[in-house]
Design a protein around this motif. Structure first.
Motif, short mmCIF file in Angstrom:
data_model
loop_
_atom_site.label_atom_id
_atom_site.label_comp_id
_atom_site.label_asym_id
_atom_site.label_seq_id
_atom_site.Cartn_x
_atom_site.Cartn_y
_atom_site.Cartn_z
N VAL A 196 33.63 54.14 50.85
CA VAL A 196 34.06 53.51 50.42
C VAL A 196 34.95 53.96 49.45
O VAL A 196 33.99 54.58 48.11
CB VAL A 196 33.55 51.82 50.06
N LYS A 197 35.95 54.15 49.07
CA LYS A 197 36.77 54.45 48.20
C LYS A 197 36.72 53.81 46.50
O LYS A 197 37.16 52.74 46.78
CB LYS A 197 38.65 54.67 48.15
N ILE A 198 36.15 54.90 45.93
CA ILE A 198 36.00 54.13 44.44
C ILE A 198 37.90 54.33 43.84
O ILE A 198 38.31 55.81 43.85
CB ILE A 198 35.55 55.05 43.71
N PRO A 199 38.54 53.15 43.47
CA PRO A 199 39.17 53.06 42.55
C PRO A 199 39.26 54.09 41.53
O PRO A 199 38.69 53.86 40.44
CB PRO A 199 39.76 51.42 42.37
N GLN A 200 40.39 55.03 40.89
CA GLN A 200 40.38 55.81 40.46
C GLN A 200 41.26 55.46 38.89
O GLN A 200 42.63 55.88 39.20
CB GLN A 200 40.96 57.30 40.44
N ILE A 201 40.61 54.75 37.94
CA ILE A 201 42.15 53.85 37.17
C ILE A 201 41.84 54.23 35.88
O ILE A 201 42.21 54.45 35.16
CB ILE A 201 41.21 52.35 36.74
N GLY A 202 40.74 55.92 35.60
CA GLY A 202 41.57 56.84 34.35
C GLY A 202 42.86 57.44 34.13
O GLY A 202 43.52 56.96 35.30
N ARG A 203 42.88 58.34 33.45
CA ARG A 203 44.48 58.88 33.12
C ARG A 203 44.13 60.16 33.25
O ARG A 203 42.98 61.11 33.07
CB ARG A 203 45.38 58.59 32.08
N VAL A 204 45.11 61.20 32.92
CA VAL A 204 45.28 62.65 32.43
C VAL A 204 45.60 62.62 31.57
O VAL A 204 46.97 62.61 31.15
CB VAL A 204 45.25 63.52 33.54
N ILE A 205 45.24 63.05 30.09
CA ILE A 205 45.31 63.48 28.81
C ILE A 205 45.87 64.70 28.94
O ILE A 205 44.65 65.52 28.83
CB ILE A 205 44.60 62.50 28.01
N ILE A 206 46.73 65.39 28.64
CA ILE A 206 46.72 67.03 27.94
C ILE A 206 46.86 66.43 26.73
O ILE A 206 48.22 66.34 26.35
CB ILE A 206 47.78 67.89 28.98
N GLY A 207 46.90 67.70 25.95
CA GLY A 207 47.07 68.21 24.82
C GLY A 207 48.46 69.03 24.42
O GLY A 207 49.83 68.85 25.57
N ASN A 208 48.59 70.08 23.68
CA ASN A 208 49.45 70.44 23.10
C ASN A 208 49.95 72.12 23.44
O ASN A 208 48.54 72.07 23.61
CB ASN A 208 50.27 70.21 21.32
N ASP A 209 50.71 72.58 23.70
CA ASP A 209 50.74 73.83 23.15
C ASP A 209 49.87 74.10 24.76
O ASP A 209 49.35 75.62 24.91
CB ASP A 209 50.06 74.68 22.99
N VAL A 210 49.86 73.81 25.87
CA VAL A 210 48.61 73.97 27.04
C VAL A 210 49.89 74.43 28.29
O VAL A 210 51.08 73.98 28.26
CB VAL A 210 48.17 73.07 27.63
N GLU A 211 49.18 75.53 28.80
CA GLU A 211 49.61 75.49 29.65
C GLU A 211 49.11 75.69 31.39
O GLU A 211 48.27 76.63 31.34
CB GLU A 211 50.42 77.52 29.59
N ILE A 212 49.76 75.39 32.52
CA ILE A 212 49.39 75.29 33.87
C ILE A 212 50.12 75.77 35.15
O ILE A 212 50.87 75.26 35.07
CB ILE A 212 49.00 73.82 34.29
N GLY A 213 49.46 77.18 35.69
CA GLY A 213 50.02 77.83 36.18
C GLY A 213 50.56 77.24 38.00
O GLY A 213 50.05 75.70 37.96
N ALA A 214 50.96 77.60 38.87
CA ALA A 214 51.42 76.83 40.22
C ALA A 214 50.54 76.63 40.64
O ALA A 214 49.54 76.73 40.54
CB ALA A 214 52.13 78.08 40.55
N SER A 215 50.79 75.26 41.32
CA SER A 215 49.54 74.10 42.49
C SER A 215 48.33 74.65 41.84
O SER A 215 47.19 74.11 42.94
CB SER A 215 50.05 75.37 44.11
#
Length: 344
Positions: A196-215
């Motif tokens: 049974v799927k559990i709804p995911q009701i939180g968020r993602v919070i990303i700070g300053n000066d972050v770098e996230i690579g492809a894919s």
């Protein structure tokens, strides 16, 4: 249109901007950085690894960046600084400024929210309702930004980034192509042989000066938020599960997999292809070697490795077979020690 490159600076100008001591001709003009082995006229090399020390004598670079102990090891112009590798990175940034884009919304972009005049929005971009964009945000082609997302000043989203509803991105953060922020976490409850799927009701919070690579993917929280702290550098093709808390200035190399509810405290380094099991906490300053599997909490800084050394396949099979018997062997040794104490 992207701004044209072609920056050239003298050693004196570089030192005025970044610090460091110039030895030799301070008027030497530099237009690019390079390795000691490949550098040529107009390029500056750097010595950050002692195994390349001999290349100081053979390099054709117009100038070099070295630590104080090597200030007298070469005759050519040089900048002396305590951290040549970090200095090289800053010189490279000076000489290769990030492409800038003229503000404006491409006619094919769908913008349901107000967009600041300073924003640059590429073709086929979709921006949902209630989105808040900071100043000087650049959003490249094909990005999708869902409702109620907040993106801070100076952020860059490369093509085909997706940000799900309600997520927040700090200032001066870079998201490379194919990044997905805020997809559902992997949450299912077993019930009579089904899931049974559990709804995911939180968020993602990303700070300053972050770098996230492809894919790379960062899942939204199930109840609380998934959080990535200021200054984190996250490589390509990494999975960060729901409800993870990534502290400030962490570094995570390519193909690492971090399960849900993991906490990385500040300045943790995770090597490539490492795997971290769910609900684990890793202490500030810990270093996880590439390919390692972390199954329990790490409470002290230091380097941790669980990689079985590479060897010829037949030998590996033989050793692997012996590992299965280690527990019994330990029990036998313990029993022998007890018997030996009795005899003594």
């Amino acid at each position: 249109m992207p701004a044209a490159r072609g920056v050239a600076l003298s050693l004196a100008e570089i030192a005025a901007l970044l610090g460091g001591d110039v030895f030799g001709d301070a008027k030497t003009v530099i237009h690019q950085v390079a390795t000691l082995a490949s550098a040529g006229e107009g390029e500056i090399g750097f010595l950050a690894n002692l195994k390349y020390k001999s290349q100081l004598q053979t390099t054709r670079a117009s100038a070099v960046i070295v630590a104080p102990e090597f200030a007298d090891s070469i005759d050519r112009p040089r900048i002396v600084t305590a951290n040549p590798y970090a200095y090289y990175a800053r010189v490279a940034t000076l000489l290769n400024p990030r492409s800038s884009f003229l503000p404006g919304i491409h006619p094919s972009a769908c913008a349901a929210s107000a967009v600041p005049a300073s924003a640059s929005i590429g073709p086929q971009v979709s921006i949902g309702l209630g989105v808040v964009l900071g100043e000087n945000v650049t959003i490249h082609a094909g990005c999708v930004i869902a409702d109620d997302v907040k993106i801070g000043d100076g952020c860059v989203l490369y093509p085909n980034v997706s940000i799900y509803q309600g997520c927040e991105i700090g200032c001066n953060t870079i998201l490379h192509s194919g990044v997905v922020i805020g997809a559902d976490g992997f949450g299912f409850a077993p019930d009579k042989g089904e899931w049974v799927k559990i709804p995911q009701i939180g968020r993602v919070i990303i700070g300053n000066d972050v770098e996230i690579g492809a894919s790379t993917t960062v899942d939204r929280g199930a109840l609380d938020d998934t959080v990535i702290g200021d200054g984190c550098k996250i490589d390509n093709q990494i999975q960060i599960g729901h409800n993870c808390i990534i502290g400030k200035h962490c570094v995570i190399a390519a193909c690492a997999a971090i399960a849900g509810s993991v906490t990385l405290q500040d300045k943790v380094i995770v090597g490539g292809a490492a795997m971290i099991a769910g609900h684990v906490t890793i202490a500030s300053g810990a270093v996880i070697s590439g390919g390692s599997l972390v199954m329990k909490n790490i409470t002290r800084p230091g380097q941790y490795t669980s990689v079985f050394p590479l060897e010829e396949h037949g030998n590996w099979l033989h050793n692997a077979a012996q590992i299965r018997h280690l527990a019994k062997l330990a029990e036998r040794v313990s029993e022998l020690e007890k018997n030996l104490k009795i005899l003594m």
